[in-house]
Design an enzyme around this catalytic site. Structure first.
Site, PDB file in Angstrom:
ATOM      1  N   HIS A   1       0.856  -1.189   0.000  1.00 25.03           N
ATOM      2  CA  HIS A   1       0.000   0.000   0.000  1.00 25.03           C
ATOM      3  C   HIS A   1       0.889   1.235   0.000  1.00 25.03           C
ATOM      4  CE1 HIS A   1       1.011   0.128   4.215  1.00 25.03           C
ATOM      5  NE2 HIS A   1       0.492  -1.073   4.396  1.00 25.03           N
TER       6      HIS A   1
ATOM      7  N   SER B   1      -1.866  -3.609   5.532  1.00 22.36           N
ATOM      8  CA  SER B   1      -2.401  -4.675   4.674  1.00 22.36           C
ATOM      9  C   SER B   1      -3.614  -5.316   5.341  1.00 22.36           C
ATOM     10  CB  SER B   1      -1.320  -5.728   4.416  1.00 22.36           C
ATOM     11  OG  SER B   1      -0.167  -5.109   3.914  1.00 22.36           O
TER      12      SER B   1
ATOM     13  N   GLY C   1       8.299   1.454   8.492  1.00 23.86           N
ATOM     14  CA  GLY C   1       7.248   2.430   8.779  1.00 23.86           C
ATOM     15  C   GLY C   1       7.007   2.535  10.285  1.00 23.86           C
TER      16      GLY C   1
ATOM     17  N   HIS D   1       4.030   1.358   2.209  1.00 23.81           N
ATOM     18  CA  HIS D   1       5.236   0.702   1.677  1.00 23.81           C
ATOM     19  C   HIS D   1       5.869   1.546   0.565  1.00 23.81           C
ATOM     20  CE1 HIS D   1       2.760  -2.957   2.877  1.00 23.81           C
ATOM     21  NE2 HIS D   1       3.853  -3.124   3.588  1.00 23.81           N
TER      22      HIS D   1
END
Ligand code: PAF
Length: 280
Positions: free
Chosen positions: A34, A186, A147, A37
């Site tokens: 997504h 995710s 992240g 990333h």
């Protein structure tokens, strides 16, 4: 863009690239990519000569009752997304390639792995630290990107990298959010429309707690109570934990001072969601 599935090929290519003096930026992922990333990959693209992304759903970090079998996968979509942000190499080994035998060698980051997420998901961070250490050895990056949404994971990986004297710079980049504040993940794909709407309460809870801190509240319990109260407004959202912790070592605070991190973990139906906000 090259797609590599074998450890030997990846290791030998990384070795040659390093010998040529190329800087390798690395984004480890479990796929189903997504915007979160992709933001890491874009940063890696800007700061390095070669960008490697790994896509590997790591069995070692899932508990026996967790979602390994149904973890979302989209190899073709991921390939296109990687290409669109300029990834040079996708390293996507099979589970058999990474763990030819039942894993018996683990990297454990003691203490940090046992609290918060680790208290609810025993062996999770052992699985993360082990696979990231293996990936660092295979891909041999100069810099690796993670992240901040997985705050505790980042802390574990930083400590593992330092503790094992691995020559990799660990870069932690901000959480990417949907328009209502929900952190991109995710696992958001598991949510139905009603659950998806409720999930925005995590960010509302964190921002409400942040406001309290900014207004001068120093008692962690009051801040946590505020988070619980906001989440309680949404029926069917079960709290695993809310915490106000030290931003470095994630230890619980007696009083709020310095850099802190607000953390929350909930279950909505069968889906677990986590989020956090750094208050500095
Ligand atoms: O954050 C993830 O996607 C995974 O935990 C990681 C870092 C790729 C290790 O499997």
């Amino acid at each position: 863009m090259q797609i590599i599935t074998s450890i030997t090929s990846m290791r030998s290519l990384a070795g040659s690239l390093r010998q040529e003096g190329k800087r390798i930026g690395f984004v480890p992922t479990m796929g189903f990519l997504h915007e979160g990333h992709l933001s890491l990959m874009r940063a890696a693209r800007q700061e390095n000569d070669i960008v490697v992304a790994s896509i590997f759903v790591n069995p070692a970090q899932f508990g026996p009752k967790e979602d390994l079998a149904r973890y979302p996968r989209d190899a073709e979509g991921d390939r296109k997304k990687c290409e669109s942000v300029g990834v040079d190499i996708i390293f996507t080994p099979s589970a058999e390639e990474m763990y030819p035998e039942k894993p018996g060698v683990f990297v454990t980051v003691e203490g940090l792995s046992d609290i918060l997420e680790g208290a609810i998901r025993p062996a999770h961070f052992r699985g993360v630290a082990t696979v990231v250490a293996k990936l660092f050895h295979i891909v041999q990056p100069h810099r690796a990107y993670f992240g901040r949404k997985d705050y505790q994971q980042c802390a574990v990986i930083k400590r593992m990298t330092k503790g094992l004297d691995l020559d990799v710079e660990v870069e932690v980049l901000p959480t990417m959010r949907e328009s209502d504040g929900l952190a991109m993940s995710s696992r958001n794909s598991y949510l139905d429309a009603a659950q998806r709407k409720k999930a925005a309460c995590l960010f509302r809870a964190l921002t409400a707690a942040e406001e309290l801190v900014w207004s001068g509240v120093r008692e962690p319990e009051r801040v946590k109570q505020r988070m619980r109260a906001v989440i309680a407004q949404e029926e069917g959202v079960e709290i695993d934990y809310v915490e106000a912790a030290d931003a470095d070592d994630l230890s619980p605070l007696a009083t709020i001072k310095g850099s802190i991190v607000l953390l929350v973990a909930v279950r909505i139906g069968a889906t677990r969601l986590i989020d956090n906000l750094l208050v500095v």
